[in-house]
Write an enzyme that holds these catalytic residues in place. Structure first.
Site, PDB file in Angstrom:
ATOM      1  N   SER A 324      46.527   7.278  47.877  1.00 47.10           N
ATOM      2  CA  SER A 324      47.836   7.725  47.412  1.00 47.10           C
ATOM      3  C   SER A 324      47.925   7.462  45.911  1.00 47.10           C
ATOM      4  O   SER A 324      47.375   6.486  45.412  1.00 47.10           O
ATOM      5  CB  SER A 324      48.924   6.950  48.149  1.00 47.10           C
ATOM      6  OG  SER A 324      50.113   6.934  47.383  1.00 47.10           O
ATOM      7  N   LYS A 330      47.017   2.684  50.456  1.00 39.79           N
ATOM      8  CA  LYS A 330      46.881   3.796  51.398  1.00 39.79           C
ATOM      9  C   LYS A 330      45.452   4.322  51.541  1.00 39.79           C
ATOM     10  O   LYS A 330      44.702   4.413  50.582  1.00 39.79           O
ATOM     11  CB  LYS A 330      47.773   4.966  50.942  1.00 39.79           C
ATOM     12  CG  LYS A 330      49.244   4.693  51.059  1.00 39.79           C
ATOM     13  CD  LYS A 330      49.703   4.639  52.500  1.00 39.79           C
ATOM     14  CE  LYS A 330      49.565   5.991  53.110  1.00 39.79           C
ATOM     15  NZ  LYS A 330      50.787   6.511  53.649  1.00 39.79           N
ATOM     16  N   GLU A 337      44.054  15.857  59.065  1.00 34.89           N
ATOM     17  CA  GLU A 337      45.354  16.511  58.855  1.00 34.89           C
ATOM     18  C   GLU A 337      45.168  17.950  58.393  1.00 34.89           C
ATOM     19  O   GLU A 337      45.879  18.867  58.823  1.00 34.89           O
ATOM     20  CB  GLU A 337      46.169  15.750  57.803  1.00 34.89           C
ATOM     21  CG  GLU A 337      46.719  14.432  58.288  1.00 34.89           C
ATOM     22  CD  GLU A 337      47.382  13.662  57.156  1.00 34.89           C
ATOM     23  OE1 GLU A 337      48.577  13.403  57.250  1.00 34.89           O
ATOM     24  OE2 GLU A 337      46.706  13.325  56.170  1.00 34.89           O
TER      25      GLU A 337
END
Ligand code: ARG
Length: 497
Positions: A324, A330, A337
């Site tokens: 991130s 993160k 995804e």
């Protein structure tokens, strides 16, 4: 490499390579002249002679030229277009419509063009509309008037249908190899994890324990059907449209079986009107591709969940995750995804092709030019998704301790207790009721069913004996499901080998 597309004005260059100048430069070369030049370019035609130009007096409007051109995307068919043309020329010589030396000259010219295209030396022209007319114009430029004979007994309508089938056949073979590799990997990983326990879910609630191997073999089963489906699509793709010509066939004594043999088609299309018009084979492919993407998407959804810290079932390899820009901790599962996200676009392509087809009267309509981008993108997206999913699965690590702990949560052997009671002579509905009460007692005590003291179990299930604990363990539950299609490690091993 994608070669540049010249916007207009084809010229025959020396050395056989067709060169094109840009339309914009015709209005004057200075910077000041540019706006006027651009206006001219969009409102007027390039005056490039069209292979079909005989009956036209006025040139094509430049906007129409741009709007109707497909070369920016159908140049992808070039290799197959040339392969189809070579076979057509050979067939014409075989039946005596061309002389052998004419066919030879055409074939040599086409192969030279193929080499130019592959080397990125070919310059495509929008004014020449599509891949077919670009290649044919280049052929005439290269070999002279004999090149004009290639299109005898053929139309772009049967030509494009042939190209598309040849292209899709290759794409299907690539996808088949990808699926074969992924299926092999799934079987290997299932074998490694034949006895690794994990929670099985229904409604995303803990249901019964399963083995990781069994779960991976469920993925395998889905993808195996996808592979078979794509194989069935291939049998209907592998049919030759050439010979249908524009729509009604041709007056020349063609030998379609000969062309089919040269191109490796298993059959010749039965009806010329149908052969040039229907794109059901592309629709079928998109349906099978969409379904395969749906399967990948479901697997990816599981990987997204499993890799979240709350689950912690798997560690996605660093190389397949991203960070991130603001949260330093993160590690995001972007790859699964994105596969999940790309599933939507392949489903969209299926709907696009169905919609494209539904209003078309026989035979060929220009609508069909719109078949290519959805078809190409569906194949590309599935291919890329399969490749990256395979890489990710190869490097995926299962956290066997977390999985084993999670497999014990939520009274997952309650059904085993009910089955045990049935074997002790209790009717299943009564057994269900008794175990339900025992589960309630366990919940109240803040324990798992398997950890309840014997007296508590006995209070709710009066027929239990001390040996009941053997069926309450996760391992006992797994081993008991020892039949074809069951989750017992022995069954998983047998299924994965
Ligand atoms: N570019 C066209 C297509 O993709 C080729 C066939 C054109 N045929 C025609 N009659 N205009 O469908």
């Amino acid at each position: 490499m994608r070669p540049a597309v010249a916007r207009a004005s084809g010229q025959r260059g020396r050395g056989g390579v067709v060169r094109y100048t840009r339309a914009l430069s015709r209005g004057g070369g200075t910077a000041r002249a540019r706006p006027a030049a651009r206006a001219f370019a969009v409102s007027m035609s390039s005056h490039t002679p069209k292979p079909w130009g005989g009956r036209f007096e006025a040139p094509t409007d430049a906007r129409v030229e741009t709007f109707t051109a497909s070369v920016s995307f159908d140049q992808r068919l070039a290799r197959h277009d040339i392969t189809g043309s070579v076979a057509h020329a050979r067939m014409l010589a075989h039946v005596g419509v061309l002389q052998a030396h004419e066919a030879d000259a055409i074939v040599t010219g086409l192969e030279d063009i193929r080499a130019d295209i592959e080397a990125g030396r070919f310059i495509w022209s929008v004014a020449l509309e599509d891949v077919h007319m670009n290649v044919e114009t280049a052929l005439v430029a290269r070999v002279g008037d004999v090149g004009k004979k290639l299109h005898t007994a053929r139309s772009r309508n049967d030509q494009v249908a042939t190209d598309l089938r040849l292209w899709l056949r290759d794409a299907l073979d690539t996808l088949d190899a990808r699926l074969h590799a992924l299926l092999g990997l799934l079987a290997r990983r299932a074998l490694d994890h034949a006895a690794t326990v994990m929670p099985g879910h229904t409604h995303l609630q803990p249901a019964q324990p399963v083995t990781v191997g069994h779960h991976l073999l469920a993925w395998h089963a889905m993808l195996e059907r996808d592979r078979a489906r794509l194989g069935e699509v291939r049998t209907r793709v592998n049919v030759l449209p050439l010979g249908a010509a524009a729509l009604a066939g041709t007056s020349f004594p063609i030998d379609r079986a000969y062309t089919a043999r040269l191109l490796g088609f298993d059959a010749v299309a039965d009806n010329s009107l149908d052969a040039v018009s229907d794109r059901d084979f592309a629709i079928e492919f998109c349906a099978a591709a969409a379904l395969c993407m749906v399967h990948l998407s479901r697997m990816c959804e599981e990987l997204v969940l499993w890799s979240a810290p709350a689950y912690g079932f798997v560690h996605l390899p660093d190389g397949y995750c991203t960070g991130s820009s603001i949260m330093p901790q993160k590690k995001n599962p972007d790859v699964p995804e994105l596969i999940r996200g790309k599933t939507g676009r392949v489903q969209g392509h299926l709907v696009a092709l169905l919609t494209l087809m539904k209003g078309q009267p026989l035979a060929y309509n220009k609508d069909n030019q719109e078949d290519k981008e959805p078809l190409f993108d569906a194949a590309d997206t599935l291919d890329a998704s399969l490749a990256i999913f395979t890489g990710m699965l190869e490097a995926l690590e299962f956290d066997t301790q977390r999985l084993a702990r999670a497999a014990r949560v939520g009274h997952p052997t309650a059904t085993d207790l009910a089955d045990y009671l049935v074997r002790r002579g209790v009717a299943f509905r009564d057994a269900h009721e008794q175990v339900g009460k025992a589960v309630r007692a366990a919940e109240q005590a803040g324990k798992e069913l398997a950890d309840l003291p014997f007296e508590t179990l006995l209070a709710h299930c009066p027929t239990v004996l001390q040996d009941v604990y053997a069926v309450l363990t996760v391992e006992g539950s797994l081993a008991a499901r020892d039949h074809i299609g069951g989750t017992a490690p022995a069954q998983v091993r047998a299924a994965a080998t």
